[in-house]
Structures are given as C-alpha cells and as structure tokens.
Design a protein around this motif. Structure first.
Motif, PDB file in Angstrom:
ATOM      1  N   ALA A  53       0.865  -1.180   0.000  1.00 48.62           N
ATOM      2  CA  ALA A  53       0.000   0.000   0.000  1.00 48.62           C
ATOM      3  C   ALA A  53       0.900   1.228   0.000  1.00 48.62           C
ATOM      4  O   ALA A  53       1.818   1.324   0.809  1.00 48.62           O
ATOM      5  CB  ALA A  53      -0.900  -0.009   1.226  1.00 48.62           C
ATOM      6  N   GLU A 102       2.890  -2.190   4.444  1.00 48.60           N
ATOM      7  CA  GLU A 102       2.401  -3.553   4.284  1.00 48.60           C
ATOM      8  C   GLU A 102       0.923  -3.476   3.873  1.00 48.60           C
ATOM      9  O   GLU A 102       0.194  -2.581   4.311  1.00 48.60           O
ATOM     10  CB  GLU A 102       2.665  -4.268   5.610  1.00 48.60           C
ATOM     11  CG  GLU A 102       1.592  -4.963   6.290  1.00 48.60           C
ATOM     12  CD  GLU A 102       2.045  -5.497   7.665  1.00 48.60           C
ATOM     13  OE1 GLU A 102       2.068  -6.710   7.797  1.00 48.60           O
ATOM     14  OE2 GLU A 102       2.343  -4.718   8.590  1.00 48.60           O
ATOM     15  N   ALA A 104      -2.951  -4.712   3.569  1.00 54.19           N
ATOM     16  CA  ALA A 104      -3.935  -5.486   4.335  1.00 54.19           C
ATOM     17  C   ALA A 104      -5.109  -5.791   3.411  1.00 54.19           C
ATOM     18  O   ALA A 104      -5.852  -4.882   3.035  1.00 54.19           O
ATOM     19  CB  ALA A 104      -4.393  -4.692   5.549  1.00 54.19           C
ATOM     20  N   PHE A 180      -4.700   6.603   9.537  1.00 52.44           N
ATOM     21  CA  PHE A 180      -4.839   7.178   8.212  1.00 52.44           C
ATOM     22  C   PHE A 180      -4.804   8.698   8.227  1.00 52.44           C
ATOM     23  O   PHE A 180      -4.874   9.303   7.189  1.00 52.44           O
ATOM     24  CB  PHE A 180      -6.161   6.754   7.579  1.00 52.44           C
ATOM     25  CG  PHE A 180      -6.300   5.291   7.429  1.00 52.44           C
ATOM     26  CD1 PHE A 180      -6.543   4.505   8.521  1.00 52.44           C
ATOM     27  CD2 PHE A 180      -6.173   4.704   6.191  1.00 52.44           C
ATOM     28  CE1 PHE A 180      -6.668   3.140   8.387  1.00 52.44           C
ATOM     29  CE2 PHE A 180      -6.303   3.344   6.038  1.00 52.44           C
ATOM     30  CZ  PHE A 180      -6.547   2.560   7.139  1.00 52.44           C
TER      31      PHE A 180
HETATM   32  N1  ADE Z   1      -5.948   1.326   3.068  1.00 57.13           N
HETATM   33  C1  ADE Z   1      -5.121   2.166   3.683  1.00 57.13           C
HETATM   34  N2  ADE Z   1      -3.980   1.576   3.996  1.00 57.13           N
HETATM   35  C2  ADE Z   1      -4.082   0.315   3.566  1.00 57.13           C
HETATM   36  C3  ADE Z   1      -3.223  -0.814   3.610  1.00 57.13           C
HETATM   37  N3  ADE Z   1      -2.019  -0.734   4.179  1.00 57.13           N
HETATM   38  N4  ADE Z   1      -3.668  -1.967   3.085  1.00 57.13           N
HETATM   39  C4  ADE Z   1      -4.873  -2.022   2.530  1.00 57.13           C
HETATM   40  N5  ADE Z   1      -5.723  -1.014   2.461  1.00 57.13           N
HETATM   41  C5  ADE Z   1      -5.335   0.148   2.969  1.00 57.13           C
END
Ligand code: ADE
Length: 300
Positions: A53, A102, A104, A180
C-alpha cells in the motif's frame, strides 16, 4: 576512518528504507482524503510481486500535510509488531514523497464488519472474501488490538485516534493498528467534528481529551472501549442519535452507552472499566489482553 564509518552509518540509516517508484506497479486506489491517498501497488522487486500500500500526498497538499507524512515515516521506522502496520520503504526527498506500507487485503475493520452484515442476504461478491464474523472472531480482534496497543504503550507511543476505521485487516484475519490521519477524508467523515481549528473524533475521545486536549495511554484505553463496542455491533456508529456537541456534558453526568443485545455481561463489564471517568481507574492494555485471551479460549 572514523569519519567515513560515521557517514556510511548515516547513509545506511537513510538508505535502509529507500524505495524508488520504478519498483512499483500501481493498481487501484484504496483510500482517499482531501490531501492524501493510499494506492495499491505491486513491489516488482519481490519474486511474487508482493502487494503493498503506497501512501502519498495529493496535488494541493501543503507543507503541514508533508510534515504529517514525514512524521509518520519517522514514527513507523521504530515500530515492529505483528498487530501494527509495518513500513516497507519510503521516498521522502523527491517531489512526490511516498511511504510503502504492508498491504492489508481486507481493508479497514469497520468496512469489513459492515460488509459481513450483508452476508445472509447474498449482497456480497464472493471475490471480496468476507466471511461470517463469529463471537470468537470479535474476541480475537479485540485481543489482537490489545496486544498491538500494549506494544505501543511499551515504546511510549500514544495513538490518539483508535477506532475501527483505523484498524486494517490482513490475510489470516490479522488486525493491524494503523493511522490514516492524512488520507481519510476527515472533512467528509461525520466521525470528526470541527472544534476550534482541529477536527476531532469526539465520540471516541475520553472526557479529559475533550476538555483539556490531554492524550495518554489511558485515553487510548477509553477509545479502545468504544472500538470494542464497534466490534460487537459489527461496525455501528457510537452513541446513535446523540449530537457530538452534547456528549461531554452527558459523560460528565455519568452517561455511558448501554450494553448491546448480543454483548455478554462479562464483556460489557470490561468496556465499562475502559470508560471510567478517572483515567487511572481504567485498566491497562496488559490487563485487557489477559481478559480477552481467557474469554477467547472459553468454548463459545
Ligand atoms: N488502506 C489504507 N492503507 C491500507 C493498507 N495498508 N492496506 C490495505 N488497504 C489500505
């Protein structure tokens, strides 16, 4: 020689995270705010083109947003825990600074929980990979977040914005605490109320943070209690129907959210401890980890 070693050492500290945009193959936008965005990308340097990301500024961002991104870079360099989002690399000198984080795969925990509600009505694309959320899952999420927060407490880091929207869910249903700040649209998101200059997540904030801008690990524990309420209600918005402007007064008069129908008395008593008016009366993340660990291993 000592001088050379010293400068090499400094160079190493910088180069450790150095990442070039040529190493990235950009994909879809994952999240967007007024001044920043997160884009999915593939790290072409890794054998299987690992998904990452990439957090960056948008055109029109000013110096304070750049400072926020660089501060996050500084902060993330020192964190390493399975339940906290990891820094992979960064490019901070060019005209388009970015952080590589990383990835997610399930996105934010709040959106995952809300999507899981629609499973029984077949409104979810099986591609998304959302599965029914069980009581064990909820206890495991709470336990993982406690462990991550226990770690942040150890390294003396106060989060200040602990909420389901700031927890990412990775492969294997692993919770990752993230922030965020910059990339969430806090102007559009009704969770943030404009109070003086800053926009603040009133319904997650401890009374002392609301009154005196005091943020400590104990105010994070209060927010963790609200986050647990979000988990139990599968992503509902806290204090439904209560205008955020009235909240401080209500809390000071002893008002607290009531026990959700599907919440056991045992779990609710933990949440109530997190919402003690006296910060020192709230439990530690260590204590909370043990509580959720024992609840999780009961046969449910
Ligand atoms: N949205 C914001 N950061 C993220 C991440 N690291 N992985 C997936 N979605 C995201």
């Amino acid at each position: 020689v000592p001088i050379t070693m010293n400068s090499e050492f400094k160079f190493d500290a910088d180069s450790k995270w150095k990442f070039h945009k040529e190493w990235l193959e950009f994909d879809e936008v994952l999240g967007e705010g007024e001044f920043g965005k997160v884009v999915k990308a593939f790290d072409i340097q890794t054998e299987k083109k690992k998904a990452v990301a990439v957090k960056m500024l948008k055109t029109g961002a000013n110096s304070s947003e750049l400072i926020a991104l660089l501060s996050e870079f500084q902060l993330l360099q020192d964190v390493s825990h399975p339940n906290v989002i990891k820094l992979i690399g960064a490019s901070t000198d060019g005209d388009c600074p970015f952080l590589v984080l990383e990835y997610a795969k399930y996105g934010s925990l709040r959106s995952y929980l809300r999507l899981s509600r629609k499973l029984d009505t077949c409104e979810v694309d099986p591609e998304v990979g959302v599965e029914a959320v069980t009581v064990k899952d909820i206890l495991s999420f709470a336990w993982q977040i406690c462990k991550g927060m226990g770690y942040l407490t150890e390294i003396k880091l106060v989060h200040r914005d602990l909420a389901a929207r700031n927890i990412l869910l990775a492969e294997g249903k692993i919770c990752k605490i993230s922030d965020f700040g910059l990339t969430r649209d806090i102007y559009e998101d009704s969770a943030y109320l404009k109070r003086s200059r800053e926009r603040v997540p009133v319904k997650w904030m401890a009374p002392e943070s609301l009154a005196d801008h005091v943020y400590t690990t104990k105010s994070d524990v209060w927010s963790f209690g609200i986050l647990c309420w979000e988990l139990i209600t599968l992503g509902a918005s806290p204090y439904p129907g209560i205008p955020p402007q009235n909240l401080y007064h209500l809390l000071k008069n002893g008002y607290r959210m009531e026990r959700p129908e599907n919440c056991s008395e045992t779990v609710f008593s933990i949440l109530r401890k997190c919402w003690a008016d006296d910060p020192n009366g709230r439990p530690s993340f260590k204590y909370l980890t043990i509580q959720f660990e024992s609840l999780m291993t009961f046969d449910l």
